[in-house]
Design an enzyme around this catalytic site. Sequence first.
Site, PDB file in Angstrom:
ATOM      1  CD  GLN C 129      42.229  53.079  46.176  1.00  0.00           C
ATOM      2  OE1 GLN C 129      42.048  54.166  45.659  1.00  0.00           O
ATOM      3  NE2 GLN C 129      41.579  51.995  45.824  1.00  0.00           N
ATOM      4  CB  SER C 132      37.724  55.046  41.193  1.00  0.00           C
ATOM      5  OG  SER C 132      38.329  54.026  40.480  1.00  0.00           O
ATOM      6  CB  SER C 164      40.267  50.135  49.416  1.00  0.00           C
ATOM      7  OG  SER C 164      41.572  50.563  49.166  1.00  0.00           O
ATOM      8  CD  GLU C 247      46.140  48.993  42.973  1.00  0.00           C
ATOM      9  OE1 GLU C 247      45.092  48.666  43.521  1.00  0.00           O
ATOM     10  OE2 GLU C 247      46.243  49.992  42.249  1.00  0.00           O
ATOM     11  CG  ASN C 361      41.193  40.155  35.475  1.00  0.00           C
ATOM     12  OD1 ASN C 361      41.797  40.988  36.154  1.00  0.00           O
ATOM     13  ND2 ASN C 361      41.128  38.889  35.808  1.00  0.00           N
TER      14      ASN C 361
END
Lengths: 328, 328, 379, 379
Positions: C129, C132, C164, C247, C361
């Site tokens: 992927q 970013s 990743s 995701e 988070n």
Amino acid sequence: MRFGRTPEQTAFADALDDLLGAADTPGAARSWADGDPALGLSLWQRLAELGVAGLLVPEEYDGLGASPVDVTVAFERLGYHGVPGPWVESVAVLPALLTQADEAKVLAGIASGQAVATLAAPRLTPRALDADVADHAFALTTTSALYRAEPGDRHGSVDATRRLFDLTPTEQIATVDAGRSLDLGTLACSAQLLGAGSRLLHASVAYAKQRHQFGKPIGAQQAVKHLLADVRVALDFAAPLVHNAAVDLEAEAPTAARSVSAAKVAAGDAAYLASRTALQVHGAIGYTREFDLSLWILKVRALVGAWGTPAEHRARILESLVSGEGAR
Amino acid sequence: MRFGRTPEQTAFADALDDLLGAADTPGAARSWADGDPALGLSLWQRLAELGVAGLLVPEEYDGLGASPVDVTVAFERLGYHGVPGPWVESVAVLPALLTQADEAKVLAGIASGQAVATLAAPRLTPRALDADVADHAFALTTTSALYRAEPGDRHGSVDATRRLFDLTPTEQIATVDAGRSLDLGTLACSAQLLGAGSRLLHASVAYAKQRHQFGKPIGAQQAVKHLLADVRVALDFAAPLVHNAAVDLEAEAPTAARSVSAAKVAAGDAAYLASRTALQVHGAIGYTREFDLSLWILKVRALVGAWGTPAEHRARILESLVSGEGAR
Amino acid sequence: MTFDQGTLEFTEAEETFRLEARDWLAANNPGRLPSMDTAEGAAAHRDWERTLASGRWSVVTWPEAYGGRDASLTEWVIFEEEYYLAGAPTRISQNGISLLAPIIFGHGTEEQKERYLRDMTDGTLVWAQAWSEPEAGSDLASLRATATQVEGGWKLNGQKTWSSRAPFADRGFGLFRSDPSAERHRGLTYFLFDLSADGVTVRPIDQLDGTPGFAEIFFDDVFVPDEDVLGGVGDGWKVAMSTAGNERGLSLRSPGRFCAAADRLLDLWQTDPQPHLRDQVVDAWIGAEAYRLYTWGAVTHVEAGGSVGAEGSINKLWWSDLDLSLHETALDLLGADAELEGPCLDDYLFSLSGPIYAGTNQIQRNIVAERILGLPRLG
Amino acid sequence: MTFDQGTLEFTEAEETFRLEARDWLAANNPGRLPSMDTAEGAAAHRDWERTLASGRWSVVTWPEAYGGRDASLTEWVIFEEEYYLAGAPTRISQNGISLLAPIIFGHGTEEQKERYLRDMTDGTLVWAQAWSEPEAGSDLASLRATATQVEGGWKLNGQKTWSSRAPFADRGFGLFRSDPSAERHRGLTYFLFDLSADGVTVRPIDQLDGTPGFAEIFFDDVFVPDEDVLGGVGDGWKVAMSTAGNERGLSLRSPGRFCAAADRLLDLWQTDPQPHLRDQVVDAWIGAEAYRLYTWGAVTHVEAGGSVGAEGSINKLWWSDLDLSLHETALDLLGADAELEGPCLDDYLFSLSGPIYAGTNQIQRNIVAERILGLPRLG
């Protein structure tokens, strides 16, 4: 009553910062981890010239005969700058043991920075740090039997700069009283944790000011502010515990062991909080090895459990409190 | 596989909300605390008409013979609205015990809402709730010996609506198997906690939207947002544990006791987090008795330790896991 | 009045499915392989994907035509429970199967489905992927890598990061700004590209555990043909968001993973029960159990026609905190040995990434507060 | 090279001071009195203030001329350690002695010092603070209660709230907007007023523990003479901020309080040691010990000429969290009896106010982040 560092101690810390801030300590740490200790040993020598290596070596062996508070001043800076090597063992723990064993030559070598020494001791440090680099390796098989020792198998640590070795004791050289020496090791480790925690906080604050997301610095986000404020609070309240443990050790107070344990628990908790927060504030870049932050994150994880786990130290505190030792 | 409430259960909850939302439950709770149960008993009667009181009373005694899941649906709403009285005892615990004791008249009274009953049981509920208001008081002296009992001394609770009484057993009326009944009580208390926790969250969200400080709603502050988000997460993950405990009790699964304990621990933790956050978000006004929020804050504090402390429930979970009961 | 209530009892077909999965795994599972972020481990994990595909277990929810079993969501969760219970390897095809495939199924052309779907089921094509960018992070709308239209396709330029699997993958997918005059969410297009194409440079980045789990990717006039645009030109944001939801939602972390970790933690506890850690061990188990049950609730909701929207953020907050506390507790139990290299430490280091990736988070808490609780967005 | 290091050893004079305090407390301390937020308890607490004053222990740091002992900061902390170790009553004169008196000393006229200082040392005059207003809360700069100049003085109008001690106090102090055209921090004046004056209505507010620890105060054309303006007209904000720093800093919560609570917690533990609570008990003790040592560090710093500024916020975050966790742990140890009325529960309910009052902990964290860490203020 005066509870704090002297101007001389502050100046000592500043001198260490000058030296270490100008040195490439992350580079030294990385090559140390890769098995090339040259940069780290050259740093060792320069720190020895400032007096760090001989702090606890008695003056008759060319050391400084300094105090436990001085030890915390130095180790906090070593932790802040992430200096690799068996400093705790050589500087904090072994001098008093080797003095009891009358090992004049090794002591003089430590004081001058020519000799690097390491140690294994049951429970507290079962594997000797950097025994492949050390000139001398010792093993305590109990809290009183001190041996020369040979390095055996190597074990990897979460902190790659910590090269851990099994030791085989070869020859007993003395019967010693190791309690205070081991407490000095725990104290030095606590000071290192405090320094590493501050470094993580400073790095995170700097990053939060500079890094922009959604059009403003991430440090303007209240959630980030509060995370970092909590780290500052934790570190600021761990520091006096570390100082007090040093004062207690110096005074040979009946509460000294308990104070050392409290310092270790608090410094470990504060530094771990700093590392978790640093990772959260940095995001993915903090999760990479090439970014220097990782050196401190991984070191803190290792040191939290080194020189006695938090569980062992809490148990020791409780035992002391319940037995009413040195009541307030 | 279908893990969730039925449309009928959702409709039952809505009906309870309609009734209780229109009633002045805080007023009923305050006068109940002051020793005047009239409003609370009238609410009891109206809830009985909706079927709440007789949920677990067998159909032959004019009850509904409903399921433990239905019990959680009802008690969540009782907790949400802060309804006072010995509901757990009358509705969740006693029906099965009184059925074993063949107490037809009391059972019919409970089902119709005419009779309010209470209970003391070792460890889980050592003092009987609202024994001064209850028409019938019972005591379990072991998990199998069921007695009629008389109220004695009163003890004050942090939750003023909980009027706690020592009981003196007078006459044994049956030998019973109380385990499942007591688990149903713990389950009902867990559902109450879940409801009280949601009420605290809803009140805090509403307040955070409406209350302005420094020129904007306090709910626009990221710190407030994150506190409230964490409460929502905790409540959302406690809810399926409560539901599952009810399903397990219904199925008489070997894991039922463990599931009940997990529900109690998680619902208590989530509701306590909700209460702490509610107080922090509301500030000083949350710290006053006259503001209704205090009713829920104090109730949650009491219920966290009622029907088994978190420590007891965690111990029971561990014991069950270690013995390998009902492995996944 | 009698109410039915929910149950975790499964149908006979579902139980049969579970047993079939369990038996197959018992016979074929190789256990823990070398890290898939090493050359050796990547090869071993590709082999495992081929084995999985040979048993038709690599993509159980997919149509049979593409190598799946048309499994229901319930069956998928059952499979995942068994998979983690068996301690089977992590999935090197995860990016492709979980993030890309749903988009190809939803937005891809028939030709794209034919070209890509089967090859990602057996480890033939491993996908990286590429969301970013250095200045973007969690703020995807500020992407700057560009796509410029040329004869027969597009030229990609710019830089992606935190990609990743990129060091050992074959192809990548990501968003590029195809309309330089548009801002934020507009003017983005979703591209598929070859990691070995001219102009692509992959620079691996070592993670905390020492393995290159992600990489930077540099694009210097990389040609991509028109047929590797996924969805409409300029529709990239909309297309990608369905992946982002995915995701963060059900498909990323199956409950089996945490239940297995909780079981291992309990085993560790039993080898050396330390009373002061009792509550942490029990709470970790409760947390995993809550996640399992929450998942079954979500499956019930979705199978009844509901959707998982911002609730995915609640889910992510829970599992990432749970994963961390599970592994912190394991290290606490290990005591002085916690710093030593080994599976516990690896799992702990992996768990550290949970609160950061797939939207930090902090972002997830903003989403819960604003979209679910309805708190105001300003500030 | 030899370095001296800090020490907690006290001078002979300090040790003598400690023993004198200890002996006097042993002979005079009445122990826990009824809550000072009841009529009966307020009277008992006033009596205790008179007893304290008779022994010259009510305001040890004050000049002898005003009933003090000219004690050093070190001696003050020593006195507080002994005070809490003895379990002596809470201080009903706290508002006057800790919040108002430093301002009278710093900004008051000689006449104000004569008129008010001595009477607050022996319980004759009990003061209520009146900072907050219904719409202000922690945002003091948005105050709206007014002061209008009239012949010989001022008329106060408006409403104050969360006024601690007001239900049983004699006088109050607070900020009023004396210049209606000024905004925020400007145009505020610091007034002293009589709670029994015409036009003052005090409406007690019950706290969580059921006692009226604070009140609303309504002002309806309340006349205050010019001599009850403290500091200059319009200087109220500057004057009040020195109190706020004080309230949040050293003088509010002395370490003795937490050390005594930690000792009680340890006693409770020993009556029923529950291994799963060991860490909480030990950590509470460590937290109290850290607070004690931090305080001695701060005393050293201040006695060397340093000041405590925003660090007061660090201090407040620590003690308020510590106080709460000390008492939550005590309730955990009490188990099923935790809900019952008693001293543990009272102390717990009191500790719940810590993170709220004297500036909520959210505000304190902002201060630490912005003023100490230097993070940007926007947002």
